[in-house]
Design a protein around this motif. Structure first.
Motif, mmCIF file in Angstrom:
data_model
loop_
_atom_site.group_PDB
_atom_site.id
_atom_site.type_symbol
_atom_site.label_atom_id
_atom_site.label_comp_id
_atom_site.label_asym_id
_atom_site.label_seq_id
_atom_site.Cartn_x
_atom_site.Cartn_y
_atom_site.Cartn_z
ATOM 1 N N ASN A 1 -2.001 -0.638 0.067
ATOM 2 C CA ASN A 1 -3.262 -1.289 -0.286
ATOM 3 C C ASN A 1 -2.973 -2.627 -0.961
ATOM 4 O O ASN A 1 -3.271 -2.834 -2.139
ATOM 5 N N PRO A 2 -2.403 -3.575 -0.208
ATOM 6 C CA PRO A 2 -1.981 -4.834 -0.828
ATOM 7 C C PRO A 2 -3.166 -5.700 -1.225
ATOM 8 O O PRO A 2 -4.229 -5.649 -0.600
ATOM 9 N N PRO A 3 -2.992 -6.518 -2.251
ATOM 10 C CA PRO A 3 -4.072 -7.436 -2.661
ATOM 11 C C PRO A 3 -4.154 -8.629 -1.736
ATOM 12 O O PRO A 3 -3.305 -8.828 -0.868
ATOM 13 N N GLY A 4 -5.174 -9.442 -1.927
ATOM 14 C CA GLY A 4 -5.290 -10.693 -1.193
ATOM 15 C C GLY A 4 -6.060 -10.565 0.103
ATOM 16 O O GLY A 4 -6.540 -9.493 0.469
ATOM 17 N N GLY A 5 -6.177 -11.696 0.796
ATOM 18 C CA GLY A 5 -6.997 -11.765 1.989
ATOM 19 C C GLY A 5 -6.278 -11.403 3.259
ATOM 20 O O GLY A 5 -5.108 -10.989 3.256
ATOM 21 N N HIS A 6 -7.014 -11.528 4.370
ATOM 22 C CA HIS A 6 -6.488 -11.265 5.707
ATOM 23 C C HIS A 6 -5.904 -9.863 5.831
ATOM 24 O O HIS A 6 -4.850 -9.660 6.441
ATOM 25 N N GLY A 7 -6.579 -8.899 5.232
ATOM 26 C CA GLY A 7 -6.175 -7.507 5.370
ATOM 27 C C GLY A 7 -4.887 -7.145 4.688
ATOM 28 O O GLY A 7 -4.310 -6.082 4.946
ATOM 29 N N GLY A 8 -4.395 -8.010 3.791
ATOM 30 C CA GLY A 8 -3.175 -7.709 3.052
ATOM 31 C C GLY A 8 -1.930 -8.367 3.618
ATOM 32 O O GLY A 8 -0.873 -8.332 2.978
ATOM 33 N N MET A 9 -2.027 -8.971 4.816
ATOM 34 C CA MET A 9 -0.826 -9.539 5.419
ATOM 35 C C MET A 9 -0.272 -10.706 4.613
ATOM 36 O O MET A 9 0.953 -10.932 4.602
ATOM 37 N N ASP A 10 -1.127 -11.453 3.919
ATOM 38 C CA ASP A 10 -0.651 -12.565 3.095
ATOM 39 C C ASP A 10 0.294 -12.061 2.005
ATOM 40 O O ASP A 10 1.365 -12.622 1.774
ATOM 41 N N TYR A 11 -0.132 -10.997 1.332
ATOM 42 C CA TYR A 11 0.697 -10.454 0.253
ATOM 43 C C TYR A 11 2.011 -9.905 0.806
ATOM 44 O O TYR A 11 3.086 -10.147 0.223
ATOM 45 N N ILE A 12 1.939 -9.158 1.902
ATOM 46 C CA ILE A 12 3.159 -8.592 2.487
ATOM 47 C C ILE A 12 4.146 -9.707 2.809
ATOM 48 O O ILE A 12 5.344 -9.600 2.548
ATOM 49 N N MET A 13 3.660 -10.790 3.373
ATOM 50 C CA MET A 13 4.517 -11.914 3.737
ATOM 51 C C MET A 13 5.187 -12.523 2.508
ATOM 52 O O MET A 13 6.410 -12.733 2.486
ATOM 53 N N ILE A 14 4.387 -12.810 1.476
ATOM 54 C CA ILE A 14 4.945 -13.450 0.287
ATOM 55 C C ILE A 14 5.863 -12.499 -0.466
ATOM 56 O O ILE A 14 6.928 -12.898 -0.959
ATOM 57 N N PHE A 15 5.480 -11.228 -0.547
ATOM 58 C CA PHE A 15 6.346 -10.252 -1.204
ATOM 59 C C PHE A 15 7.713 -10.215 -0.526
ATOM 60 O O PHE A 15 8.755 -10.245 -1.194
ATOM 61 N N ARG A 16 7.723 -10.144 0.793
ATOM 62 C CA ARG A 16 8.991 -10.042 1.518
ATOM 63 C C ARG A 16 9.816 -11.314 1.358
ATOM 64 O O ARG A 16 11.043 -11.256 1.163
ATOM 65 N N LEU A 17 9.191 -12.463 1.408
ATOM 66 C CA LEU A 17 9.916 -13.720 1.241
ATOM 67 C C LEU A 17 10.554 -13.795 -0.136
ATOM 68 O O LEU A 17 11.732 -14.154 -0.282
ATOM 69 N N MET A 18 9.792 -13.465 -1.167
ATOM 70 C CA MET A 18 10.326 -13.498 -2.525
ATOM 71 C C MET A 18 11.427 -12.450 -2.707
ATOM 72 O O MET A 18 12.417 -12.686 -3.407
#
Length: 487
Positions: free
Chosen positions: A409-426
């Protein structure tokens, strides 16, 4: 969905003379800053001026791309980040996209936002307040003018620069960040001209800094599930895929409260091809291991007449509105077919000018079956043999990516994909891992912007897609289908 901006080694953008820069600033001044508190701030007005300057050259189309130039540095394929316990981030562009994404950087442990930049000081102050509220020290503010991002990039306490400004500026800002020793991630598209794509590839290789297209759709839950299933062989030998950005943006493009200034709409007066291929190309390219065992070789594009924006303007914009001076040439619907080295076919579509429901298409077909999204449905042999679509949800438990299992249940927009992307990059930066995608992916996913324009102008003539990897694509290597780190 995404927004972008500029950079260079001095106060004159590449390809500009000082006189041209003065002209751009004159256009800015004439345009005024009446909407300075909205959308993308002065970056939006600057993008409008730059698009006006580039009009004649862009309308004529980019020059034909020659064979891959000799490598000037070393490959960035499989190059890991330097391991660091804390990632220090500078954010450039605090309009719609940047203002929302700062919340996600602040939500990730051991990530600090140390500097923010936007020509509209109020936007910087709003962002700084978010940083302080998250328990971090107040970030440095860069809001002197549209070039103040250069000073942000010179700081010694930044590891990663995030760029969320109008498209015209992406090239300049990415290059400036790398030349100042920073890794950089940019919203779509990477750049608008082929020579800029090659220059960013070369700059990344010379500086040993990563330059990444932050393609959030590659981290969508459905996309990552399909990716794992494809790589496990459930679709058999892959044959074809499709992706798109079909999104009715007519109201937003004429709304000064959303896109401050007409920077995005003006690209519809400059180019006829696919202005935003990344959301479709990125996920399908990942399914097919493009740049990791296969390569996009050529693209053929066709386009419909340009009618949608003019008809919308006639119905909704008052006489005397500045938009009445614009002549739209961008095809309402572009369709591109990409051929890969292995003979596979990728279909891309772009349509932001006509009424229709949102769709990225997101399909994949092989010798054992097919997946199609919007709505999600699947048909795989030997499970399905009745010519009826099956429930894609049945595959979630076994095939969802570990990132979505850990962050259901990730935060942020676009169904959570934004958070998943930034989390993985960091995470990759903190653990010293190879990023899931690199400058070669960014350039490849963006290449259809200039090439589709050329193909349409040449009545569908094929255009060669450069091998930005210079042969590295022949080597299989990991990508977004990552394994969970054990460290």
């Amino acid at each position: 969905m995404n927004e972008a901006a500029p950079q260079g080694d001095d106060n004159v953008s590449p390809g500009q003379t000082p006189a041209a820069d003065s002209t751009r600033r004159s256009v800015l001044k004439a345009a005024g800053v009446a909407g300075a508190g909205l959308g993308l701030g002065t970056f939006g007005a600057a993008a409008t001026a730059r698009a006006a300057e580039a009009g004649t050259a862009a309308a004529a189309g980019p020059a034909a791309e020659p064979a891959a130039p000799p490598r000037r540095g070393k490959t960035m394929a499989n190059v890991p980040f330097e391991r660091r316990s804390t990632v220090r981030v500078g954010i450039v562009g605090l309009g719609n996209r940047g203002d929302s994404m700062i919340d996600l950087y602040l939500a990730i442990p051991n990530v600090k936002v140390v500097a923010v930049c936007d020509p509209v000081k109020a936007k910087c102050e709003k962002a700084a307040a978010k940083v302080v509220k998250a328990g971090q020290p107040a970030p440095a503010i860069y809001s002197k003018d549209e070039d103040d991002y250069r000073n942000l990039c010179k700081r010694g306490d930044i590891d990663f620069v995030y760029v969320a400004t109008p498209w015209d500026f992406h090239y300049d800002m990415c290059k400036t960040a790398m030349l100042n020793g920073k890794h950089v991630g940019v919203e779509c598209p990477l750049a608008m001209r082929m020579e800029e794509l090659w220059d960013l590839v070369d700059t990344s290789e010379r500086t040993r800094r990563h330059c990444m297209q932050l393609e959030n759709c590659a981290y969508g839950k459905n996309e990552m599930r399909v990716l794992r299933m494809a790589h496990a062989g459930l679709f058999g030998d892959l044959l074809h895929g499709a992706g798109a950005y079909n999104h009715d943006l007519r109201g937003l493009m004429f709304d000064p409260d959303y896109y401050e200034g007409p920077w995005r709409r003006l690209w519809h007066t400059r180019l006829r091809g696919d202005l935003y291929p990344n959301h479709g190309f990125g996920p399908v390219g990942n399914y097919m291991d493009v740049n990791r065992g296969d390569r996009a070789v050529s693209v053929v594009s066709v386009g419909s007449p340009a009618r949608g924006l003019a008809e919308y303007r006639a119905k909704h914009m008052p006489p005397g509105d500045p938009s009445w001076k614009e002549s739209y040439i961008e095809s309402d619907r572009t369709i591109s077919l990409i051929q890969t080295a292995k003979g596979r076919v990728i279909r891309l579509e772009h349509d932001v000018s006509t009424p229709h429901p949102y769709s990225r298409i997101n399909s994949l077909g092989g010798t054992l079956g097919v997946f199609e999204d919007y709505p999600a449905r699947i048909y795989l042999e030997p499970t399905n043999t009745n010519d009826q679509w099956d429930d894609f949800g049945k595959y979630a438990a076994e095939w969802d990516h570990w990132l979505w299992k850990e962050h259901s249940n990730p935060p942020g927009g676009h169904g959570g994909m934004d958070y998943i992307m930034i989390f993985r990059l960091m995470q990759c930066m903190q653990l010293g891992l190879v990023p899931d995608f690199d400058v070669y992916d960014a350039a490849t996913w963006t290449a259809p912007v200039p090439l589709s324009h050329l193909s349409i102008r040449a009545h569908g003539a094929p255009q060669q897609i450069p091998d930005f990897t210079r042969g590295e694509w022949k080597k299989a290597r990991p990508g977004v289908d990552s394994k969970k780190p054990t460290a």
